[in-house]
Scaffold this motif. Structure first.
Motif, PDB file in Angstrom:
ATOM      1  N   LYS A   1       0.805  -1.167   0.144  1.00 22.01           N
ATOM      2  CA  LYS A   1       0.021   0.210   0.045  1.00 22.01           C
ATOM      3  C   LYS A   1       0.902   1.234  -0.217  1.00 22.01           C
ATOM      4  CE  LYS A   1      -4.106  -2.048   2.249  1.00 22.01           C
ATOM      5  NZ  LYS A   1      -4.946  -1.950   1.309  1.00 22.01           N
ATOM      6  N   THR A   2       2.189   1.221   0.582  1.00 23.70           N
ATOM      7  CA  THR A   2       3.104   2.480   0.468  1.00 23.70           C
ATOM      8  C   THR A   2       4.255   2.230  -0.078  1.00 23.70           C
ATOM      9  OG1 THR A   2       3.750   1.646   2.938  1.00 23.70           O
ATOM     10  CG2 THR A   2       1.591   2.963   2.679  1.00 23.70           C
ATOM     11  N   GLU A   3       4.979   3.296  -0.262  1.00 22.99           N
ATOM     12  CA  GLU A   3       6.458   3.262  -0.350  1.00 22.99           C
ATOM     13  C   GLU A   3       7.288   2.636   0.464  1.00 22.99           C
ATOM     14  OE1 GLU A   3       9.922   6.272  -0.335  1.00 22.99           O
ATOM     15  OE2 GLU A   3       8.122   6.971  -1.698  1.00 22.99           O
ATOM     16  N   GLN A   4       6.740   2.573   2.092  1.00 21.85           N
ATOM     17  CA  GLN A   4       7.352   1.682   2.838  1.00 21.85           C
ATOM     18  C   GLN A   4       7.375   0.230   2.602  1.00 21.85           C
ATOM     19  OE1 GLN A   4       9.972   2.498   4.793  1.00 21.85           O
ATOM     20  NE2 GLN A   4      10.046   0.613   5.761  1.00 21.85           N
ATOM     21  N   ASP A   5       6.043  -0.027   2.419  1.00 19.20           N
ATOM     22  CA  ASP A   5       5.898  -1.632   1.944  1.00 19.20           C
ATOM     23  C   ASP A   5       6.715  -2.042   0.917  1.00 19.20           C
ATOM     24  OD1 ASP A   5       3.976  -1.481   3.789  1.00 19.20           O
ATOM     25  OD2 ASP A   5       2.498  -1.325   2.396  1.00 19.20           O
ATOM     26  N   ILE A   6       6.843  -1.518  -0.101  1.00 21.05           N
ATOM     27  CA  ILE A   6       8.005  -1.671  -1.581  1.00 21.05           C
ATOM     28  C   ILE A   6       9.315  -1.865  -0.946  1.00 21.05           C
ATOM     29  CG2 ILE A   6       8.722  -1.038  -3.563  1.00 21.05           C
ATOM     30  CD1 ILE A   6       5.787  -1.616  -3.622  1.00 21.05           C
ATOM     31  N   ARG A   7       9.527  -0.866   0.069  1.00 22.80           N
ATOM     32  CA  ARG A   7      11.030  -0.699   0.636  1.00 22.80           C
ATOM     33  C   ARG A   7      11.138  -2.245   1.359  1.00 22.80           C
ATOM     34  NH1 ARG A   7      13.894   3.744  -0.564  1.00 22.80           N
ATOM     35  NH2 ARG A   7      12.529   5.763  -0.945  1.00 22.80           N
ATOM     36  N   GLU A   8      10.230  -2.652   2.205  1.00 16.06           N
ATOM     37  CA  GLU A   8      10.320  -3.809   2.953  1.00 16.06           C
ATOM     38  C   GLU A   8      10.574  -4.892   2.249  1.00 16.06           C
ATOM     39  OE1 GLU A   8       6.751  -3.624   5.678  1.00 16.06           O
ATOM     40  OE2 GLU A   8       7.640  -1.934   6.838  1.00 16.06           O
ATOM     41  N   VAL A   9       9.841  -4.820   1.196  1.00 18.42           N
ATOM     42  CA  VAL A   9      10.037  -6.265   0.227  1.00 18.42           C
ATOM     43  C   VAL A   9      11.463  -6.343  -0.349  1.00 18.42           C
ATOM     44  CG1 VAL A   9       9.273  -7.282  -2.064  1.00 18.42           C
ATOM     45  CG2 VAL A   9       7.599  -6.359  -0.258  1.00 18.42           C
ATOM     46  N   THR A  10      11.855  -5.190  -1.038  1.00 13.79           N
ATOM     47  CA  THR A  10      13.199  -5.118  -1.604  1.00 13.79           C
ATOM     48  C   THR A  10      14.193  -5.315  -0.487  1.00 13.79           C
ATOM     49  OG1 THR A  10      13.130  -2.854  -1.686  1.00 13.79           O
ATOM     50  CG2 THR A  10      12.408  -3.576  -3.493  1.00 13.79           C
ATOM     51  N   GLU A  11      14.139  -4.862   0.541  1.00 11.11           N
ATOM     52  CA  GLU A  11      15.185  -4.968   1.700  1.00 11.11           C
ATOM     53  C   GLU A  11      15.008  -6.540   2.110  1.00 11.11           C
ATOM     54  OE1 GLU A  11      14.463  -2.069   4.490  1.00 11.11           O
ATOM     55  OE2 GLU A  11      14.737  -0.399   3.369  1.00 11.11           O
ATOM     56  N   GLY A  12      13.961  -7.219   2.070  1.00 17.90           N
ATOM     57  CA  GLY A  12      13.766  -8.430   2.595  1.00 17.90           C
ATOM     58  C   GLY A  12      14.510  -9.181   1.658  1.00 17.90           C
ATOM     59  N   TYR A  13      14.321  -9.183   0.413  1.00 20.86           N
ATOM     60  CA  TYR A  13      15.147  -9.786  -0.503  1.00 20.86           C
ATOM     61  C   TYR A  13      16.585  -9.818  -0.554  1.00 20.86           C
ATOM     62  CZ  TYR A  13      11.180 -12.163  -2.981  1.00 20.86           C
ATOM     63  OH  TYR A  13      10.234 -13.125  -3.150  1.00 20.86           O
ATOM     64  N   ARG A  14      17.230  -8.431  -0.431  1.00 18.75           N
ATOM     65  CA  ARG A  14      18.505  -8.366  -0.440  1.00 18.75           C
ATOM     66  C   ARG A  14      18.995  -8.938   0.877  1.00 18.75           C
ATOM     67  NH1 ARG A  14      18.205  -8.351  -5.241  1.00 18.75           N
ATOM     68  NH2 ARG A  14      18.431  -6.257  -6.501  1.00 18.75           N
TER      69      ARG A  14
ATOM     70  N   PRO B   1      17.758 -13.458  -5.109  1.00 17.66           N
ATOM     71  CA  PRO B   1      17.938 -12.504  -6.096  1.00 17.66           C
ATOM     72  C   PRO B   1      16.434 -11.969  -6.437  1.00 17.66           C
ATOM     73  CG  PRO B   1      17.811 -14.929  -6.820  1.00 17.66           C
ATOM     74  CD  PRO B   1      17.876 -14.720  -5.286  1.00 17.66           C
ATOM     75  N   LEU B   2      16.328 -10.768  -7.097  1.00 19.97           N
ATOM     76  CA  LEU B   2      15.120  -9.888  -7.397  1.00 19.97           C
ATOM     77  C   LEU B   2      15.362  -8.933  -8.461  1.00 19.97           C
ATOM     78  CD1 LEU B   2      11.868  -9.413  -6.715  1.00 19.97           C
ATOM     79  CD2 LEU B   2      12.784  -7.709  -5.140  1.00 19.97           C
TER      80      LEU B   2
ATOM     81  N   GLY C   1      19.109  -2.568  -9.291  1.00 16.15           N
ATOM     82  CA  GLY C   1      18.880  -3.692  -9.868  1.00 16.15           C
ATOM     83  C   GLY C   1      17.353  -4.147  -9.939  1.00 16.15           C
ATOM     84  N   ILE C   2      16.495  -3.425  -9.497  1.00 18.68           N
ATOM     85  CA  ILE C   2      15.056  -3.618  -9.450  1.00 18.68           C
ATOM     86  C   ILE C   2      14.187  -2.815  -9.845  1.00 18.68           C
ATOM     87  CG2 ILE C   2      13.159  -4.039  -7.649  1.00 18.68           C
ATOM     88  CD1 ILE C   2      15.420  -4.647  -5.734  1.00 18.68           C
ATOM     89  N   ARG C   3      13.180  -3.165 -10.798  1.00 15.87           N
ATOM     90  CA  ARG C   3      12.120  -2.157 -11.366  1.00 15.87           C
ATOM     91  C   ARG C   3      10.855  -2.230 -10.610  1.00 15.87           C
ATOM     92  NH1 ARG C   3      16.925  -2.968 -14.876  1.00 15.87           N
ATOM     93  NH2 ARG C   3      17.017  -1.610 -16.326  1.00 15.87           N
TER      94      ARG C   3
END
Length: 669
Positions: free
Chosen positions: A175-188, A193-194, A231-233
């Motif tokens: 729902k938010t920019e923070q949600d997206i960041r949590e996902v990408t940080e979780g993968y890294r 890979p993502l 490296g993430i779109r």
């Protein structure tokens, strides 16, 4: 050889890229019948339930919003009217493409076990009959040949940028920019890979197309730029309905320029979808289509390089008319004693407005004929074109916005023709083993009709997945061109790092990135050559009855045979090898190989490993895994198999100028 016959008054669908002369035939409504022999196999129909062999069921070609589909489902999100009839007894083969904008019914041994009957009533059909033309070429399968001819007829399949072959993580509920960041940080942080994160309807302002809720995403351009540096779109969703709201520029402009579909009385048609009451762009009109496509610039200007189009069957929750009718019916039950009859008439009313046929009959399109005259045509007569034409509108606009670099585009609804403009995912599946098995059967049929860039929501969209199902689905998904983990808002979180112990997921995911240069190379070769990246075993081994009847193994590119484990609590599975092959066992970045003779075997497949097979006299290159597709080191490969050399297609991953000449790098032992 291709023969063309014309029945009724067909509407131009855009399916065929290469024009040819045909003969006009009598007889409408359309009814085509063919007697089958008991051992004949019927392939095709693209996105549909049931097996690779389509005998025994009745299929209705009608783009439908059908979540949680099952064996009982006659229609799916796409309309792909190709069937291939193959006779193992004598090697006879014939492909038939029923090109139509309207509803078409395929009764393939359902009413009469040895009879195919294809019927349609609405507009017209152009029937293309394709017979093998192998020209005496030794070893050319007639099944692969008729597919090649068909694909030449309908034009080259869409090729996405290379990063689109990396992992896409998605969820309805970021729902938010923070949600997206949590996902990408979780993968890294997990070392997984993502390559991209998909944004569902949550990013929009009041679910309005081409808007961004700046309270939730205060700087989308900055977020896109920051993630791309890693490296993430970002890949946002676009829906078909335009919210009715004065002051919303897309609505205001569409009304001012008269771009929306109308009712019979000439007033704009309204139906409810995610943003509430909405209008629908008339994609049959070139000017309206160009206008809608131009709106994608609102997001490409912020650094977006890919989109997924949704709800474009079009899906509708209700129309003004249908919801008024239902409220009247509900009120009629007030104060009554509801007995067994009346109660079961009352209970389904609240859901009875979804995607109703009478709503599809309430609005019209402006359709231009060959002579340039414009005819008003009721939507249900050309329903199957809507999602396809939306994809075309987006693709043509993105080519103008990005003339040199490919962009990612895939859709839910489709018909043949849209394969030139984008890929598809197979819609709102569920977290069930049945749906994993169904994807294995569906993807080769989609390859037959040109949709090479395709895949299903890994782990299932609806319902809460399990750790084992997600791992087994991922072990198949590493071979599919579109590899996306997607789920609904009310399910358990299923990002690959969300299950605590990520070692098994990392082991399987790394195989995808080790194979990515091979997958990309084989995909491009199939697209340019009119071949199939994923195909049934029988297409390469038509004289082998066991291969022809195999429904749970596939060939991936020229070199691989894949046999996914699709049963709960299974420790492995039986496999059939139609020729001598090399078994490769991948586990945590290392491989073991085993030479295996043609035949049947039980193989042990732990959850943290993947087994696949390299065909006789073939090579498959594996590179070192990386955190994303751009970070792959392709200067060195491990070559597995018994072949001598492999031609690897390479480009910059973006160029629209795609050709094999000069871009094949020979890898040798």
């Amino acid at each position: 050889m291709i023969e063309k016959k014309i029945y009724g008054n067909p509407v131009e669908t855009g399916a065929v890229a290469a024009g040819m002369d045909g003969t006009r035939e009598d007889g409408w409504p359309f009814a085509w019948r063919r007697t089958m022999r008991t051992d004949d196999i019927v392939f095709g129909l693209g996105e549909n339930m049931h097996g690779i062999n389509k005998r025994g069921f009745r299929y209705v070609s009608w783009c439908s919003d059908v979540p949680n589909q099952g064996e009982f489902t006659p229609s799916m999100y796409g309309a792909h009217n190709l069937i291939i009839i193959y006779g193992p007894r004598d090697g006879s083969c014939e492909a038939l493409f029923f090109d139509s904008a309207s509803r078409v019914t395929f009764d393939i041994g359902y009413s009469e076990k040895n009879t195919i009957e294809v019927t349609s009533e609405d507009t017209g059909i152009v029937l293309y009959t394709i017979t093998p033309d192998t020209d005496g070429r030794e070893g050319v399968s007639v099944l692969n040949d008729v597919v090649r001819q068909f694909r030449t007829l309908i034009g080259r399949s869409y090729i996405p940028p290379r990063w689109a072959f990396g992992l896409q993580q998605s969820r309805w509920g970021y729902k938010t920019e923070q949600d997206i960041r949590e996902v990408t940080e979780g993968y890294r942080k997990a070392g997984l890979p993502l390559d991209s994160v998909c944004m569902d309807i949550d990013y929009m302002e009041s679910y309005k197309d081409f808007t961004v809720d700046t309270a939730k995403f205060p700087d989308l351009a900055g977020l896109a730029r920051e993630l791309k540096d890693d490296g993430i779109r970002l890949v946002p969703i676009i829906d078909a309905g335009v919210r009715i709201e004065e002051g919303y520029d897309v609505y205001d402009e569409g009304m001012q320029k008269d771009y929306f579909c109308k009712k019979e009385d000439g007033t704009p048609f309204a139906a409810g979808v995610w943003p509430g009451r909405s209008h629908f762009t008339d994609f049959m009109r070139e000017d309206a289509s160009e206008w809608f496509g131009s709106k994608y610039e609102a997001l490409t200007a912020q650094g977006i390089e890919g989109f997924w189009n949704d709800m474009n069957e079009p899906a509708m929750f209700y129309s003004d008319e249908s919801i008024r009718e239902v409220f009247d019916k509900i009120k009629s039950f007030e104060g009554r004693r509801l007995d067994v009859d009346s109660f079961f008439k009352f209970t389904p009313l609240s859901g009875s407005t979804f995607n109703r046929m009478d709503d599809y009959q309430r609005f019209y399109h402006e359709v231009k004929g060959e002579d340039g005259t414009v005819t008003r045509m009721r939507h249900d007569k050309v329903h199957n074109l809507y999602g396809s034409f939306m994809t075309r509108a987006a693709a043509l606009a993105l080519r103008k916005l990005s003339p040199d670099r490919r962009m990612l585009l895939y859709s839910r609804a489709s018909c043949i023709g849209a394969h030139r403009y984008g890929g598809i995912w197979t819609g709102d599946n569920a977290a069930t083993w049945e749906h994993l098995r169904q994807e294995v059967k569906m993807l080769p049929s989609l390859n037959m009709v040109g949709f090479l860039y395709s895949g299903a929501d890994i782990g299932g969209f609806g319902g809460s997945t399990t750790r084992e199902l997600l791992l087994r689905w991922l072990a198949f998904g590493v071979f599919t061109p579109l590899m996306r983990n997607h789920s609904a808002w009310d399910t358990r979180r299923q990002e690959f790092y969300a299950f605590g112990d990520v070692e098994d997921y990392r082991s399987v995911l790394e195989l995808r990135y080790a194979l990515l240069p091979y997958i990309y190379s084989e995909f491009v070769k199939a697209a340019l050559g009119g071949g199939m990246y994923l195909r049934p075993l029988g297409f390469d081994f038509p004289g082998d009855d066991r291969a022809l009847r195999c429904e749970d193994e596939l060939l991936a590119g020229e070199g691989l045979l894949i046999a996914p484990v699709c049963e709960e609590n299974a420790r492995g599975r039986y496999v059939y090898l139609p020729e001598d092959m090399t078994r490769v066992i991948w586990r945590k970045g290392s491989i073991r190989t085993q030479e295996m003779a043609k035949g049947s075997y039980y193989i042990y497949v732990p959850l943290d490993s993947v087994s696949f097979f390299v065909r006789k006299d073939r090579l498959v290159p594996l590179c070192a895994p990386a955190k994303d597709s751009a970070s792959l080191d392709t200067s060195h490969f491990t070559l597995v198999g018994t072949g001598k050399a492999y031609g690897l297609y390479e480009d910059d991953g973006f160029t629209r100028d795609i050709a094999l000449e000069g871009r094949l790098r020979t890898l040798t032992r």
